[in-house]
Design a protein around this motif. Structure first.
Motif, mmCIF file in Angstrom:
data_model
loop_
_atom_site.group_PDB
_atom_site.id
_atom_site.type_symbol
_atom_site.label_atom_id
_atom_site.label_comp_id
_atom_site.label_asym_id
_atom_site.label_seq_id
_atom_site.Cartn_x
_atom_site.Cartn_y
_atom_site.Cartn_z
ATOM 1 N N GLY A 197 41.573 78.779 -2.371
ATOM 2 C CA GLY A 197 42.655 78.480 -3.309
ATOM 3 C C GLY A 197 43.999 78.392 -2.607
ATOM 4 N N PRO A 198 45.037 78.035 -3.356
ATOM 5 C CA PRO A 198 46.333 77.742 -2.731
ATOM 6 C C PRO A 198 47.215 78.959 -2.419
ATOM 7 C CG PRO A 198 46.384 77.212 -5.077
ATOM 8 C CD PRO A 198 45.010 77.733 -4.793
ATOM 9 N N TRP A 199 46.836 80.151 -2.869
ATOM 10 C CA TRP A 199 47.792 81.273 -2.800
ATOM 11 C C TRP A 199 47.491 82.319 -1.736
ATOM 12 C CZ3 TRP A 199 51.066 78.838 -5.459
ATOM 13 C CH2 TRP A 199 50.730 78.206 -6.650
ATOM 14 N N MET A 200 46.534 82.067 -0.874
ATOM 15 C CA MET A 200 46.097 83.119 0.058
ATOM 16 C C MET A 200 47.198 83.598 0.995
ATOM 17 S SD MET A 200 43.232 83.728 -1.040
ATOM 18 C CE MET A 200 42.298 84.761 0.091
ATOM 19 N N VAL A 201 48.013 82.685 1.474
ATOM 20 C CA VAL A 201 49.080 83.083 2.405
ATOM 21 C C VAL A 201 50.169 83.840 1.649
ATOM 22 C CG1 VAL A 201 50.801 82.282 4.057
ATOM 23 C CG2 VAL A 201 48.580 81.113 3.894
ATOM 24 N N ALA A 202 50.570 83.279 0.509
ATOM 25 C CA ALA A 202 51.632 83.911 -0.283
ATOM 26 C C ALA A 202 51.231 85.327 -0.721
ATOM 27 C CB ALA A 202 51.945 83.049 -1.501
ATOM 28 N N VAL B 95 47.243 80.599 13.064
ATOM 29 C CA VAL B 95 46.490 80.493 11.820
ATOM 30 C C VAL B 95 45.576 79.272 11.913
ATOM 31 C CG1 VAL B 95 46.604 80.180 9.308
ATOM 32 C CG2 VAL B 95 48.346 81.530 10.471
ATOM 33 N N VAL B 96 44.353 79.448 11.468
ATOM 34 C CA VAL B 96 43.419 78.334 11.385
ATOM 35 C C VAL B 96 43.213 78.027 9.905
ATOM 36 C CG1 VAL B 96 41.042 77.604 11.832
ATOM 37 C CG2 VAL B 96 42.274 78.940 13.550
ATOM 38 N N ILE B 97 43.565 76.814 9.491
ATOM 39 C CA ILE B 97 43.312 76.392 8.102
ATOM 40 C C ILE B 97 42.005 75.609 8.135
ATOM 41 C CG2 ILE B 97 44.184 75.146 6.091
ATOM 42 C CD1 ILE B 97 47.014 75.490 7.207
ATOM 43 N N ASN B 98 40.974 76.213 7.567
ATOM 44 C CA ASN B 98 39.617 75.708 7.737
ATOM 45 C C ASN B 98 39.109 74.963 6.497
ATOM 46 O OD1 ASN B 98 37.210 75.398 9.165
ATOM 47 N ND2 ASN B 98 36.367 77.344 8.448
ATOM 48 N N LYS B 99 38.032 74.223 6.691
ATOM 49 C CA LYS B 99 37.363 73.450 5.628
ATOM 50 C C LYS B 99 38.312 72.411 5.030
ATOM 51 C CE LYS B 99 34.535 77.508 4.544
ATOM 52 N NZ LYS B 99 33.835 78.305 3.563
ATOM 53 N N ILE B 100 39.122 71.776 5.882
ATOM 54 C CA ILE B 100 40.132 70.843 5.367
ATOM 55 C C ILE B 100 39.501 69.619 4.697
ATOM 56 C CG2 ILE B 100 42.117 71.479 6.802
ATOM 57 C CD1 ILE B 100 41.249 69.054 8.590
ATOM 58 N N ASP B 101 38.212 69.364 5.012
ATOM 59 C CA ASP B 101 37.514 68.249 4.359
ATOM 60 C C ASP B 101 37.362 68.495 2.853
ATOM 61 O OD1 ASP B 101 35.876 70.370 5.479
ATOM 62 O OD2 ASP B 101 34.132 69.306 4.665
ATOM 63 N N LEU B 102 37.490 69.766 2.433
ATOM 64 C CA LEU B 102 37.303 70.092 1.010
ATOM 65 C C LEU B 102 38.621 70.248 0.248
ATOM 66 C CD1 LEU B 102 34.442 72.743 1.421
ATOM 67 C CD2 LEU B 102 34.213 70.330 0.817
ATOM 68 N N ALA B 103 39.735 70.018 0.938
ATOM 69 C CA ALA B 103 41.048 70.273 0.327
ATOM 70 C C ALA B 103 41.234 69.475 -0.958
ATOM 71 C CB ALA B 103 42.164 69.959 1.323
ATOM 72 N N ARG B 104 40.889 68.209 -0.899
ATOM 73 C CA ARG B 104 41.099 67.343 -2.058
ATOM 74 C C ARG B 104 40.240 67.776 -3.243
ATOM 75 N NH1 ARG B 104 41.465 60.853 -1.725
ATOM 76 N NH2 ARG B 104 42.187 60.658 -3.866
ATOM 77 N N ALA B 105 38.963 68.053 -2.947
ATOM 78 C CA ALA B 105 38.051 68.489 -4.011
ATOM 79 C C ALA B 105 38.529 69.799 -4.644
ATOM 80 C CB ALA B 105 36.642 68.665 -3.450
ATOM 81 N N MET B 106 39.158 70.648 -3.833
ATOM 82 C CA MET B 106 39.638 71.946 -4.321
ATOM 83 C C MET B 106 41.010 71.824 -4.984
ATOM 84 S SD MET B 106 37.323 74.206 -3.788
ATOM 85 C CE MET B 106 38.330 75.597 -4.285
ATOM 86 N N GLY B 107 41.642 70.673 -4.845
ATOM 87 C CA GLY B 107 42.992 70.510 -5.381
ATOM 88 C C GLY B 107 44.007 71.382 -4.665
ATOM 89 N N THR C 254 51.236 72.558 1.635
ATOM 90 C CA THR C 254 51.835 73.734 0.983
ATOM 91 C C THR C 254 51.420 75.025 1.681
ATOM 92 O OG1 THR C 254 51.746 72.536 -1.090
ATOM 93 C CG2 THR C 254 52.147 74.891 -1.239
ATOM 94 N N ILE C 255 50.148 75.106 2.094
ATOM 95 C CA ILE C 255 49.698 76.301 2.826
ATOM 96 C C ILE C 255 50.520 76.428 4.109
ATOM 97 C CG2 ILE C 255 47.768 77.385 4.061
ATOM 98 C CD1 ILE C 255 45.849 76.097 2.086
ATOM 99 N N GLY C 256 50.730 75.298 4.787
ATOM 100 C CA GLY C 256 51.542 75.292 6.015
ATOM 101 C C GLY C 256 52.958 75.775 5.750
ATOM 102 N N GLU C 257 53.525 75.347 4.633
ATOM 103 C CA GLU C 257 54.894 75.784 4.287
ATOM 104 C C GLU C 257 54.942 77.283 4.015
ATOM 105 O OE1 GLU C 257 56.105 71.465 2.352
ATOM 106 O OE2 GLU C 257 55.762 73.185 1.029
ATOM 107 N N ASP C 258 53.903 77.780 3.333
ATOM 108 C CA ASP C 258 53.829 79.231 3.074
ATOM 109 C C ASP C 258 53.751 80.007 4.389
ATOM 110 O OD1 ASP C 258 53.959 78.915 0.376
ATOM 111 O OD2 ASP C 258 51.821 79.223 -0.002
ATOM 112 N N ILE C 259 52.975 79.478 5.324
ATOM 113 C CA ILE C 259 52.822 80.146 6.628
ATOM 114 C C ILE C 259 54.190 80.236 7.315
ATOM 115 C CG2 ILE C 259 51.876 79.860 8.969
ATOM 116 C CD1 ILE C 259 49.343 78.658 7.564
ATOM 117 N N HIS C 260 54.944 79.155 7.269
ATOM 118 C CA HIS C 260 56.248 79.162 7.952
ATOM 119 C C HIS C 260 57.274 80.021 7.225
ATOM 120 C CE1 HIS C 260 54.607 75.453 10.028
ATOM 121 N NE2 HIS C 260 54.646 76.432 10.889
#
Ligand code: MG
Length: 222
Positions: free
Chosen positions: A154-159, A171-183, A188-194
């Motif tokens: 989901g989108p809130w793990m970093v926050a 940080v490794v953001i994994n399973k990026i092939d599924l990002a679209r299917a997961m919505g 945004t995850i990258g922005e949260d990390i920074h």
């Protein structure tokens, strides 16, 4: 909204916990000295259950084993599933079962280090127990700490887990092939990390195709 926030000194067992953390840090320092003496670089891989820590380690091991002498510590509550998967790569794996504990600690790693022939090893990969809270407080003596976060979480793990990300070197953001299917937006995850740790590098990976693995190797192993 009414809310209750835990303050330091108000939580039961806080003194006990401080002692424990201090003792862990001492042992982590000793682990680092032992690793450095043997010229072994250690990397602590943290992340939730199902984020892809084992798949990432398998990918790294399969690419690195021709160039370096590798060892792996697989941390898990009770099973040997991950250790067996990594062993398929033909490297030495030590299983550490923590029972009920939600993280590895420096003392468990100290015991695992005794099982390896450190003099004939270049890199040690440590798979921490699947959890985004407890491992952050328990440094192991590793040279680098990485956090694996998958878009399927989901989108809130970093926050929601800023502390562990603030402790990370990568940080490794994994399973990026599924990002679209997961919505889920990788951006945004990258922005949260920074926001949590400005300048912290994030690598996007798909462990099924191997996308991103060489980039991690460039950052951590060369
Ligand atoms: Mg695993």
């Amino acid at each position: 909204m009414k809310s209750i926030k835990a303050k330091e000194g108000q939580i039961f067992d806080i003194e006990l916990e401080e002692d424990l953390l201090k003792r862990n840090e001492e042992l982590a320092r000793k682990n680092r000295i032992l690793l450095d003496k043997n010229k072994v670089r250690a990397i602590d891989v943290m992340g939730s259950v199902g984020s892809g820590k084992t798949s990432l380690i398998k990918n790294l091991v399969s690419r690195l084993k021709a160039r370096y002498r590798l060892g792996v510590v697989a941390g898990d509550l009770t099973t040997t599933i991950d250790a067996e998967r990594i062993k398929e790569e033909g490297v030495e794996v030590i299983q550490v079962n923590t029972g009920k504990e939600c993280h590895l600690d420096a003392n468990l790693i100290r015991r695992a280090l005794k099982e390896f022939d450190l003099g004939s090893m270049d890199f040690l990969l440590i798979e921490n127990v699947g959890n985004l809270i407890c491992p952050a407080e328990f440094p192991l003596g590793s040279h680098k700490r990485i956090v694996v976060v998958s878009v399927t979480e989901g989108p809130w793990m970093v926050a929601k887990h800023p502390y562990i990300f603030s402790e990370a070197d990568l940080v490794v953001i994994n399973k990026i092939d599924l990002a679209r299917a997961m919505g889920v937006s990788v951006k945004t995850i990258g922005e949260d990390i920074h926001r949590v740790k400005p300048g912290l590098q994030a690598v996007l990976t798909n462990c099924l195709t191997g996308e991103g693995i060489e980039e991690i190797i460039k950052v951590l192993f060369l």
